[in-house]
Design an enzyme around this catalytic site. Structure first.
Site, PDB file in Angstrom:
ATOM      1  CG  ASP A  67       9.568  14.233   5.669  1.00  0.00           C
ATOM      2  OD1 ASP A  67       9.476  15.211   4.889  1.00  0.00           O
ATOM      3  OD2 ASP A  67       9.673  13.065   5.271  1.00  0.00           O
ATOM      4  CB  ILE A  89      -0.957   0.044   1.218  1.00  0.00           C
ATOM      5  CG1 ILE A  89      -0.177  -0.237   2.512  1.00  0.00           C
ATOM      6  CG2 ILE A  89      -2.129  -0.884   1.030  1.00  0.00           C
ATOM      7  CD1 ILE A  89      -0.968   0.001   3.765  1.00  0.00           C
ATOM      8  N   GLY A  90       2.100   1.124   0.152  1.00  0.00           N
ATOM      9  CA  GLY A  90       2.909   2.346   0.171  1.00  0.00           C
ATOM     10  C   GLY A  90       4.360   2.020  -0.079  1.00  0.00           C
ATOM     11  CB  SER A 134       7.905  -1.964   1.082  1.00  0.00           C
ATOM     12  OG  SER A 134       9.013  -1.813   0.233  1.00  0.00           O
ATOM     13  N   GLY A 155       7.962   3.940   0.628  1.00  0.00           N
ATOM     14  CA  GLY A 155       8.728   5.097   1.102  1.00  0.00           C
ATOM     15  C   GLY A 155      10.145   5.001   0.620  1.00  0.00           C
ATOM     16  CB  THR A 156      13.013   7.255   1.066  1.00  0.00           C
ATOM     17  OG1 THR A 156      12.164   8.338   0.721  1.00  0.00           O
ATOM     18  CG2 THR A 156      14.364   7.442   0.421  1.00  0.00           C
ATOM     19  CE  LYS A 201       8.406   3.504   7.756  1.00  0.00           C
ATOM     20  NZ  LYS A 201       8.207   4.906   8.085  1.00  0.00           N
TER      21      LYS A 201
HETATM   22  N1  LIG Z   1      -0.418   3.116   9.036  1.00  0.00           N
HETATM   23  C1  LIG Z   1      -0.528   3.174   7.729  1.00  0.00           C
HETATM   24  N2  LIG Z   1      -1.660   2.785   7.129  1.00  0.00           N
HETATM   25  C2  LIG Z   1      -1.770   2.835   5.803  1.00  0.00           C
HETATM   26  N3  LIG Z   1      -0.816   3.276   4.966  1.00  0.00           N
HETATM   27  C3  LIG Z   1       0.339   3.678   5.502  1.00  0.00           C
HETATM   28  C4  LIG Z   1       0.554   3.651   6.903  1.00  0.00           C
HETATM   29  N4  LIG Z   1       1.792   4.116   7.152  1.00  0.00           N
HETATM   30  C5  LIG Z   1       2.322   4.433   5.951  1.00  0.00           C
HETATM   31  N5  LIG Z   1       1.460   4.168   4.954  1.00  0.00           N
HETATM   32  C6  LIG Z   1       1.661   4.410   3.518  1.00  0.00           C
HETATM   33  O1  LIG Z   1       2.983   4.117   3.160  1.00  0.00           O
HETATM   34  C7  LIG Z   1       3.642   5.290   2.645  1.00  0.00           C
HETATM   35  C8  LIG Z   1       5.087   5.273   3.085  1.00  0.00           C
HETATM   36  O2  LIG Z   1       5.153   5.245   4.500  1.00  0.00           O
HETATM   37  P1  LIG Z   1       6.193   6.115   5.306  1.00  0.00           P
HETATM   38  O3  LIG Z   1       6.015   7.547   4.888  1.00  0.00           O
HETATM   39  O4  LIG Z   1       6.066   5.830   6.733  1.00  0.00           O
HETATM   40  O5  LIG Z   1       7.544   5.514   4.744  1.00  0.00           O
HETATM   41  P2  LIG Z   1       8.919   6.234   4.502  1.00  0.00           P
HETATM   42  O6  LIG Z   1       9.854   5.219   3.920  1.00  0.00           O
HETATM   43  O7  LIG Z   1       9.355   6.877   5.746  1.00  0.00           O
HETATM   44  O8  LIG Z   1       8.501   7.304   3.441  1.00  0.00           O
HETATM   45  P3  LIG Z   1       9.166   8.667   3.079  1.00  0.00           P
HETATM   46  O9  LIG Z   1      10.165   8.318   2.057  1.00  0.00           O
HETATM   47  O10 LIG Z   1       8.004   9.467   2.560  1.00  0.00           O
HETATM   48  O11 LIG Z   1       9.746   9.243   4.296  1.00  0.00           O
HETATM   49  C9  LIG Z   1       2.822   6.475   3.173  1.00  0.00           C
HETATM   50  O12 LIG Z   1       2.870   7.590   2.338  1.00  0.00           O
HETATM   51  C10 LIG Z   1       1.417   5.880   3.249  1.00  0.00           C
HETATM   52  O13 LIG Z   1       0.734   6.024   2.036  1.00  0.00           O
END
Ligand SMILES: Nc1ncnc2c1ncn2[C@@H]1O[C@H](COP(=O)(O)OP(=O)(O)OP(=O)(O)O)[C@@H](O)[C@H]1O
Length: 624
Positions: free
Chosen positions: A263, A145-146, A152, A148-149, A168
């Site tokens: 952020d 579903i997502g 996943s 990030g950098t 995550k």
């Molecule tokens: N609790 C959650 N429920 C549903 N989706 C989520 C949740 N946490 C994160 N996501 C999805 O996953 C994506 C990436 O999560 P997150 O921002 O925590 O990761 P990241 O690697 O730190 O990303 P970034 O590179 O933006 O810092 C979010 O933009 C969101 O769409």
């Protein structure tokens, strides 16, 4: 650091229990060279106050129960149970969150015995203190579903409770202790926060033999960026107020606990189907002490939402940087599009000056900020917020003016923003439960929709399977900002918006992103300083310059432009040396993500030269 991992043998859909080290290594061919806020220094701030591992360890259904423990010295014995805590879920069904249990004496040996892998206990003992990992096979992975950098995110079912959660999965660079420590800071901070508008960390999944780590969160259906980018969704004023109120409440809480988020942006503001907004992604967050001149890295916050003092190189900042980002989001909700989408730091600074005015002569004379000489414009810029947002209701405009103040001291606090007239003038903020229910609209969903369209268009244009294949590979692990380029954004850009005057529409830059990413005129650059950030597949093509910020920029840039940026960025080494002396940048790392700011330059010349170089690089890349 080695890790004895056997290949995952779990059934389809189950969370892998262990992975070989080799798999992630393939993606991480180059070590990060980026300023990394020192986790250790942040820990010093809190460890000791945090007690002996006796803080929140059992997730209860009642917020107040665990809230009482946050930041306490670990004296809340009622949460110190080495067994299951039962609560009643919303449905009345018994919810068992049995795996997060207390380990009062969290020495490394004890942690290993509790099931933590040694690579984690050796460097992140404080972060996991008092907890026991959940088993991977107690979750069923559903969808991705997502992205990030450095992570996943998956939707998953907790097989013990039936509850849908978000997992995550954190990526590490070669199990590099530094990247583990970085992630540990996120866990450490999250465990100290408990508020309805802050994502709650519900547990961790790993095992003694595992090389991976999953953070368990409650599942949120949307994020603000995705929602805003969805065609047909237009926020009403009570809705904007409702989201803003929740965001500011969450921030007020974080700041009161001494945490800067660093952020704040739409994709980090998660929303559930009941209209609740929660601040997520504390990967760049840090502890700060307002009265101490504590040096922090200035390379934080996604570029479009980055405060001017950070761009000028400030290392002593406070809550005002989160308030700036909040101001950008408020204005963005009215404008219907990001208000200052700079491609590089120079351009970002210029956009800020054009909209918010440049600082006074007095400021330039007095300031000691490292990049002030470079960024000082030849002519002062007038503030144009009122012109630009002339159709925005007065109380909203007033708040935007306040939050987007050039001088950090005048931005106020989250608490003062909450008591502004914006929230007491009609129409009042609506109740979260009155907000419309939306179909899934994550940034990630928008990206997938867009990618699918692009692939179809490529196929129609007859670019052949090669280009289609390449495009799909590249989107497997896009930078987070890559996701922000959803069709809704593009749509909103072309249609404009009633709240932002047309002449202020941000000029678009028709760059064809390398690897077939779409170009909509918005490059959503980000400084991501997480060491693990080098894992993006976009970097596979990037040769030896996997600096996080460059990576984000180059996700929208042809290779030649990216190469250009990377070579120019070497000029940043001097600053890096300085930051490393503060203890916030590892000594052996060079601060390379460059704003292309030559010492002694001036903003206008830099902009021109910068534009010329980018255009040249783009032309070259296109001619290839
Ligand atoms: N609790 C959650 N429920 C549903 N989706 C989520 C949740 N946490 C994160 N996501 C999805 O996953 C994506 C990436 O999560 P997150 O921002 O925590 O990761 P990241 O690697 O730190 O990303 P970034 O590179 O933006 O810092 C979010 O933009 C969101 O769409």
């Amino acid at each position: 650091m080695g890790c004895l991992c056997s290949k995952a043998t779990s059934e389809e859909g189950k969370v892998e229990q262990s992975e070989t080290v080799e798999r992630p290594l393939k993606d991480y061919s180059v070590q990060l060279i980026a300023p990394t806020p020192s986790l250790r220094d942040d820990f010093v701030t809190e460890v000791g106050g945090g007690g002996d591992g006796a803080e929140v360890s059992v997730r209860r259904s009642s917020r107040t129960a665990s809230k009482a423990n946050v930041g306490n010295n670990g004296s809340k014995n009622e949460d110190h149970q080495r067994g299951a805590t039962l609560g009643l879920g919303a449905s009345g069904r018994q919810t068992v969150m049995s795996r997060i249990v207390s380990m009062p004496h969290g020495a490394q040996g004890e942690q290993t015995a509790a099931g933590w892998p040694s690579w984690l206990t050796s460097v992140a003992g404080d972060a996991i203190k008092g907890w026991v990992p959940r088993r991977a096979d107690s979750f069923e992975k559903l969808d991705k579903i997502g992205q990030g950098t450095y992570s996943s995110v998956y939707k998953a079912r907790d097989l013990e409770t039936g509850k849908i959660v978000a997992l995550k999965k954190v990526r590490f660079v070669n199990m590099d202790p530094e990247s583990v420590r970085f992630m540990a800071r996120e866990i450490y901070i999250l465990r100290r926060l408990d508020h309805p508008n802050v994502m709650k960390l519900e547990g961790l999944v790993t095992s003694r033999m595992s090389c991976s780590l999953y953070l368990v969160f409650e599942y949120m259906e949307h994020d603000l960026a995705g929602l805003a980018a969805t065609r047909g969704i237009k926020f009403t004023e009570p809705q904007i107020k409702c989201y803003m109120q929740q965001l500011l409440r969450g921030l007020e809480y974080c700041h009161s606990r001494g945490v800067l988020h660093r952020d704040i942006k739409g994709s980090n503001l998660l929303l559930d189907n009941n209209g609740a907004l929660k601040i997520g992604d504390f990967g760049l967050a840090t502890f700060y002490e307002p009265d101490q001149n504590q040096a922090l890295t200035s390379r934080v916050v996604t570029l479009w939402y980055r405060a001017p003092e950070l761009l000028l190189g400030s290392t002593e900042y406070g809550v005002s940087i989160d308030l700036w980002s909040t101001g950008c989001i408020l204005a963005e909700m009215y404008a219907g599009k990001p208000i200052m989408p700079g491609r590089t730091e120079v351009e970002q600074m210029h956009k800020i000056f054009k909209l918010c005015g440049s600082p006074s002569e007095e400021f330039w004379k007095k300031t000691k900020l490292p990049l002030a000489t470079s960024f000082k414009p030849q002519q002062p810029y007038k503030r144009r917020i009122a012109d630009t947002f002339k159709d925005v209701p007065p109380s909203a405009l007033e708040l935007i003016e306040k939050l987007l103040a050039i001088e950090p001291e005048t931005r106020g606090s989250a608490a003062s923003a909450l008591s502004s007239e914006f929230f007491s003038t009609h129409p009042l903020p609506c109740d979260p439960s009155d907000l419309p229910k939306y179909r899934p609209s994550k940034e990630f969903d928008a990206k997938l929709r867009d990618e699918e369209k692009r692939r179809k268009a490529d196929a129609i244009k007859g670019r052949g399977p090669e280009s289609v294949r390449r495009g799909s590979r590249d989107t497997k692990a896009p930078s987070p900002e890559f996701n922000a380029q959803g069709e809704g954004q593009r749509n909103r850009k072309t249609t404009g918006h009633k709240y932002m005057s047309q002449r202020d529409t941000v000029s678009s830059f028709a760059m064809e992103p390398h690897g077939g990413a779409r170009s909509n005129g918005y490059s959503h650059c980000s400084t991501m300083v997480h060491p693990s950030a080098v894992g993006s597949s976009l970097n596979k093509t990037a040769g030896s310059t996997n600096r996080p910020e460059l990576r984000s920029q180059r996700s929208h840039m042809p290779q030649a432009a990216a190469d250009l940026l990377s070579s120019s960025s070497k000029k940043k080494e001097t600053l890096a040396g300085k930051e490393s002396r503060t203890g916030y940048v590892p000594k052996n790392r060079i601060h390379c993500s460059g704003p292309l700011v030559p010492p002694g330059g001036n903003l206008e010349d830099m902009l021109k030269e910068h534009e010329r170089q980018i255009q040249q690089a783009v032309r070259k890349a296109r001619a290839r």
